[in-house]
Write a protein that holds these residues in place. Structure first.
Motif, PDB file in Angstrom:
ATOM      1  N   SER A 166       0.828  -1.221   0.000  1.00 35.07           N
ATOM      2  CA  SER A 166       0.000   0.000   0.000  1.00 35.07           C
ATOM      3  C   SER A 166       0.857   1.264   0.000  1.00 35.07           C
ATOM      4  O   SER A 166       0.534   2.234  -0.696  1.00 35.07           O
ATOM      5  CB  SER A 166      -0.984  -0.004   1.172  1.00 35.07           C
ATOM      6  OG  SER A 166      -0.309   0.002   2.402  1.00 35.07           O
ATOM      7  N   VAL A 167       1.957   1.285   0.732  1.00 33.76           N
ATOM      8  CA  VAL A 167       2.810   2.474   0.757  1.00 33.76           C
ATOM      9  C   VAL A 167       3.472   2.687  -0.606  1.00 33.76           C
ATOM     10  O   VAL A 167       3.575   3.826  -1.075  1.00 33.76           O
ATOM     11  CB  VAL A 167       3.865   2.394   1.890  1.00 33.76           C
ATOM     12  CG1 VAL A 167       4.894   3.502   1.763  1.00 33.76           C
ATOM     13  CG2 VAL A 167       3.184   2.472   3.242  1.00 33.76           C
ATOM     14  N   LYS A 168       3.904   1.615  -1.248  1.00 36.06           N
ATOM     15  CA  LYS A 168       4.465   1.754  -2.592  1.00 36.06           C
ATOM     16  C   LYS A 168       3.439   2.357  -3.545  1.00 36.06           C
ATOM     17  O   LYS A 168       3.760   3.250  -4.329  1.00 36.06           O
ATOM     18  CB  LYS A 168       4.934   0.388  -3.110  1.00 36.06           C
ATOM     19  CG  LYS A 168       6.248  -0.072  -2.530  1.00 36.06           C
ATOM     20  CD  LYS A 168       6.620  -1.476  -2.908  1.00 36.06           C
ATOM     21  CE  LYS A 168       6.677  -1.729  -4.379  1.00 36.06           C
ATOM     22  NZ  LYS A 168       7.079  -3.109  -4.726  1.00 36.06           N
ATOM     23  N   LYS A 169       2.203   1.870  -3.478  1.00 38.30           N
ATOM     24  CA  LYS A 169       1.131   2.408  -4.331  1.00 38.30           C
ATOM     25  C   LYS A 169       0.901   3.890  -4.032  1.00 38.30           C
ATOM     26  O   LYS A 169       0.774   4.708  -4.946  1.00 38.30           O
ATOM     27  CB  LYS A 169      -0.180   1.640  -4.098  1.00 38.30           C
ATOM     28  CG  LYS A 169      -0.214   0.310  -4.740  1.00 38.30           C
ATOM     29  CD  LYS A 169      -0.525   0.481  -6.202  1.00 38.30           C
ATOM     30  CE  LYS A 169      -0.886  -0.834  -6.822  1.00 38.30           C
ATOM     31  NZ  LYS A 169      -0.800  -0.814  -8.260  1.00 38.30           N
ATOM     32  N   LEU A 170       0.838   4.230  -2.741  1.00 40.26           N
ATOM     33  CA  LEU A 170       0.616   5.624  -2.347  1.00 40.26           C
ATOM     34  C   LEU A 170       1.777   6.513  -2.784  1.00 40.26           C
ATOM     35  O   LEU A 170       1.560   7.652  -3.219  1.00 40.26           O
ATOM     36  CB  LEU A 170       0.417   5.728  -0.836  1.00 40.26           C
ATOM     37  CG  LEU A 170      -0.898   5.173  -0.301  1.00 40.26           C
ATOM     38  CD1 LEU A 170      -0.871   5.126   1.219  1.00 40.26           C
ATOM     39  CD2 LEU A 170      -2.071   5.999  -0.792  1.00 40.26           C
ATOM     40  N   MET A 171       3.001   6.010  -2.681  1.00 42.50           N
ATOM     41  CA  MET A 171       4.161   6.795  -3.113  1.00 42.50           C
ATOM     42  C   MET A 171       4.090   7.090  -4.610  1.00 42.50           C
ATOM     43  O   MET A 171       4.426   8.181  -5.045  1.00 42.50           O
ATOM     44  CB  MET A 171       5.462   6.064  -2.766  1.00 42.50           C
ATOM     45  CG  MET A 171       5.830   6.133  -1.315  1.00 42.50           C
ATOM     46  SD  MET A 171       7.380   5.254  -1.011  1.00 42.50           S
ATOM     47  CE  MET A 171       7.661   5.690   0.702  1.00 42.50           C
ATOM     48  N   LYS A 172       3.643   6.109  -5.372  1.00 48.17           N
ATOM     49  CA  LYS A 172       3.489   6.329  -6.816  1.00 48.17           C
ATOM     50  C   LYS A 172       2.392   7.352  -7.087  1.00 48.17           C
ATOM     51  O   LYS A 172       2.556   8.248  -7.915  1.00 48.17           O
ATOM     52  CB  LYS A 172       3.200   5.009  -7.523  1.00 48.17           C
ATOM     53  CG  LYS A 172       4.415   4.108  -7.607  1.00 48.17           C
ATOM     54  CD  LYS A 172       4.101   2.784  -8.270  1.00 48.17           C
ATOM     55  CE  LYS A 172       5.336   1.894  -8.257  1.00 48.17           C
ATOM     56  NZ  LYS A 172       5.074   0.569  -8.783  1.00 48.17           N
ATOM     57  N   LEU A 173       1.259   7.219  -6.382  1.00 48.29           N
ATOM     58  CA  LEU A 173       0.151   8.177  -6.545  1.00 48.29           C
ATOM     59  C   LEU A 173       0.563   9.593  -6.175  1.00 48.29           C
ATOM     60  O   LEU A 173       0.176  10.553  -6.832  1.00 48.29           O
ATOM     61  CB  LEU A 173      -1.034   7.773  -5.663  1.00 48.29           C
ATOM     62  CG  LEU A 173      -1.983   6.728  -6.200  1.00 48.29           C
ATOM     63  CD1 LEU A 173      -2.972   6.303  -5.122  1.00 48.29           C
ATOM     64  CD2 LEU A 173      -2.716   7.243  -7.428  1.00 48.29           C
ATOM     65  N   ALA A 174       1.352   9.706  -5.116  1.00 54.69           N
ATOM     66  CA  ALA A 174       1.772  11.020  -4.621  1.00 54.69           C
ATOM     67  C   ALA A 174       2.979  11.562  -5.385  1.00 54.69           C
ATOM     68  O   ALA A 174       3.432  12.663  -5.096  1.00 54.69           O
ATOM     69  CB  ALA A 174       2.089  10.938  -3.133  1.00 54.69           C
TER      70      ALA A 174
END
Length: 132
Positions: free
Chosen positions: A19-27
């Motif tokens: 989830s953090v990897k996904k959020l980092m990509k989104l952000a």
């Protein structure tokens, strides 16, 4: 917004890491990331990187409760490494124990204590703090 070059996640929870990897990509948070599943794996891999000064992480997101070497033991070992530049550490934990917060104040390397979960807004705030 300018991106962080390298972010490091040290956590044993594969769902949190995903989830953090996904959020980092989104952000649009960072160019790349390093992922380690416990403190020992992180120390073994980060020590030569920090000592050489090449491809060093700008920020570490560190969990406290992990097998093999927990976050506390990681911090004790990390502070002994002679790094070429400062690496900002955010402790990201599900712990709400006030003793954990107080104990973290004894580590100069720790910038903040964040209670899980992480969201895009929080990553944007961290990015602003690091790049400012």
């Amino acid at each position: 917004m300018k991106k962080i070059d390298v972010a490091c996640i040290i956590d044993d929870d594969p769902i949190f890491i995903y989830s953090v990897k996904k959020l980092m990509k989104l952000a649009n948070f960072c160019e790349s990331f390093m992922i380690f599943n416990n403190g020992q794996e992180a120390i073994n891999n980060l020590t030569p990187i920090l000592e050489s000064g090449e491809n060093m992480p700008n920020v570490i997101l560190l969990d406290l409760n992990m097998p093999i070497m927990d976050g506390w033991e990681f911090l004790d070992e990390f502070t002994k490494i002679k790094a070429h530049k400062e690496v900002v550490i955010y402790v990201v934990s599900s712990s709400i124990d006030p003793q954990d917060k107080n104990r973290l104040k004894t580590y100069e390397a720790v910038s903040k204590f964040i209670i899980k979960p992480i969201n895009v807004e929080l990553l944007a705030k961290i990015s602003e703090e690091l790049i400012a």
